[in-house]
Design a protein around this motif. Sequence first.
Motif, PDB file in Angstrom:
ATOM      1  N   SER A 289       0.728  -1.362  -0.003  1.00  0.00           N
ATOM      2  CA  SER A 289       0.053   0.052  -0.377  1.00  0.00           C
ATOM      3  C   SER A 289       0.941   1.588   0.092  1.00  0.00           C
ATOM      4  O   SER A 289       1.953   1.082   0.648  1.00  0.00           O
ATOM      5  CB  SER A 289      -1.316  -0.017   1.390  1.00  0.00           C
ATOM      6  OG  SER A 289      -2.373  -0.717   1.447  1.00  0.00           O
ATOM      7  N   THR A 305      -3.672  -0.397  -2.088  1.00  0.00           N
ATOM      8  CA  THR A 305      -4.141   0.394  -1.923  1.00  0.00           C
ATOM      9  C   THR A 305      -3.628   1.667  -1.244  1.00  0.00           C
ATOM     10  O   THR A 305      -2.031   1.147  -1.349  1.00  0.00           O
ATOM     11  CB  THR A 305      -5.358   0.584  -0.182  1.00  0.00           C
ATOM     12  OG1 THR A 305      -6.269  -0.546  -1.177  1.00  0.00           O
ATOM     13  CG2 THR A 305      -5.907   1.685   0.173  1.00  0.00           C
ATOM     14  N   THR A 306      -3.880   2.463  -1.990  1.00  0.00           N
ATOM     15  CA  THR A 306      -3.106   3.884  -2.493  1.00  0.00           C
ATOM     16  C   THR A 306      -4.191   4.833  -1.195  1.00  0.00           C
ATOM     17  O   THR A 306      -5.458   5.506  -2.224  1.00  0.00           O
ATOM     18  CB  THR A 306      -3.123   4.374  -3.728  1.00  0.00           C
ATOM     19  OG1 THR A 306      -1.958   3.334  -4.549  1.00  0.00           O
ATOM     20  CG2 THR A 306      -2.423   5.752  -4.325  1.00  0.00           C
ATOM     21  N   ASN A 319      -9.143  -3.233   0.549  1.00  0.00           N
ATOM     22  CA  ASN A 319      -7.995  -4.201  -0.073  1.00  0.00           C
ATOM     23  C   ASN A 319      -8.069  -3.419  -2.166  1.00  0.00           C
ATOM     24  O   ASN A 319      -9.425  -3.283  -2.509  1.00  0.00           O
ATOM     25  CB  ASN A 319      -8.308  -5.539  -0.521  1.00  0.00           C
ATOM     26  CG  ASN A 319      -7.602  -6.192   0.289  1.00  0.00           C
ATOM     27  OD1 ASN A 319      -6.481  -6.338   1.043  1.00  0.00           O
ATOM     28  ND2 ASN A 319      -8.458  -6.587   1.108  1.00  0.00           N
TER      29      ASN A 319
END
Length: 339
Positions: A289, A305-306, A319
């Motif tokens: 992430s 995830t960003t 996710n």
Amino acid sequence: MKIIVPMAGRGSRLRPHSLTVPKPLIPVAGQPIVHRLVKDIVKVLKQPIEEIAFVLGDPAWFGDNVVSSLEDLAKGLGAKASIYRQDQPLGTGHAIMCAKPSLSGSAVIAYADTLIRAEFDLDATADSVIWTKQVENPEAYGVVKLNKNNEIVELVEKPETFVSDQAVIGIYYFKDVAVLKEKLQKILDENVMNGGEYQINDGIKRMMAEGKVFKTGTVDEWMDCGNKAITIETNQRMLSFLKADGNERLVSASAKLDNSTIIEPCFIGENVILKDSTVGPHVSVGNNSVIENSTVKNSLIQTNTTIKNANLDEAMIGNHVKYDGNYTSVSIGDYSVLE
């Protein structure tokens, strides 16, 4: 010793996060709920585990990846993994009976929706031990009634008058689980239902009626993972316990910090990138992430995830999410995009 883990439920109270991942597999403080639960039970038992039997739901939901994860868990604990299916949601007693071939010898039955912290020895004189937690509001729980010898003589659901302050948490030890199997089989044969389901308590009550000795095993901490708010709280508490224990590495060596600060306790997974951000306290970030130009605290963020330009507090994000915005207390499921 065996461990039986009924975990076929869909976890509807934890949606949207449980729409794509079964609730027991959702990570808390870096590990799936069921993994942490089973490992903590093994620590309390202090004896070899020969088999861990998992009762799963529909294969379309609890698929090969779930089975592989559970097999790896059992193997890591030196145990055989057995996989069973509950094809209908017919209650706690029915779920146990789906694992009928494994119901012999000494066993712990644990429902996979809570986490514990405990340190006690199982009473070798008891036919069964029901794990409990002392609570301040016993009227909100199912509790045990004790006699003068501190033996459990009755199970009382949400008592209107005081019975005891020992709440049943859904973990049970049986010296010979085949006795429970016999009682539950009679429950099924006689079609004895409560609330439209076959309940473990009805089997336990029949054991008590025959004079079987039930004792309590009181846990120090009992943490629920029923919904978003409670799961975030459990993540916070578990991170604090793990930090105090010092037995787990909470920040991966492969995590990259660029002009960023981690305020402990936090779990930071593998290949996480933190850029121009402050993360913590009480934040879990899953593998791969990215958090950029953000402040995140008291939150749970899963893998791949960003997060950009965010100020998050008490957030739970799934996710493969892309999030860019100024929202605060959010609950975002897998594969969502907010830009």
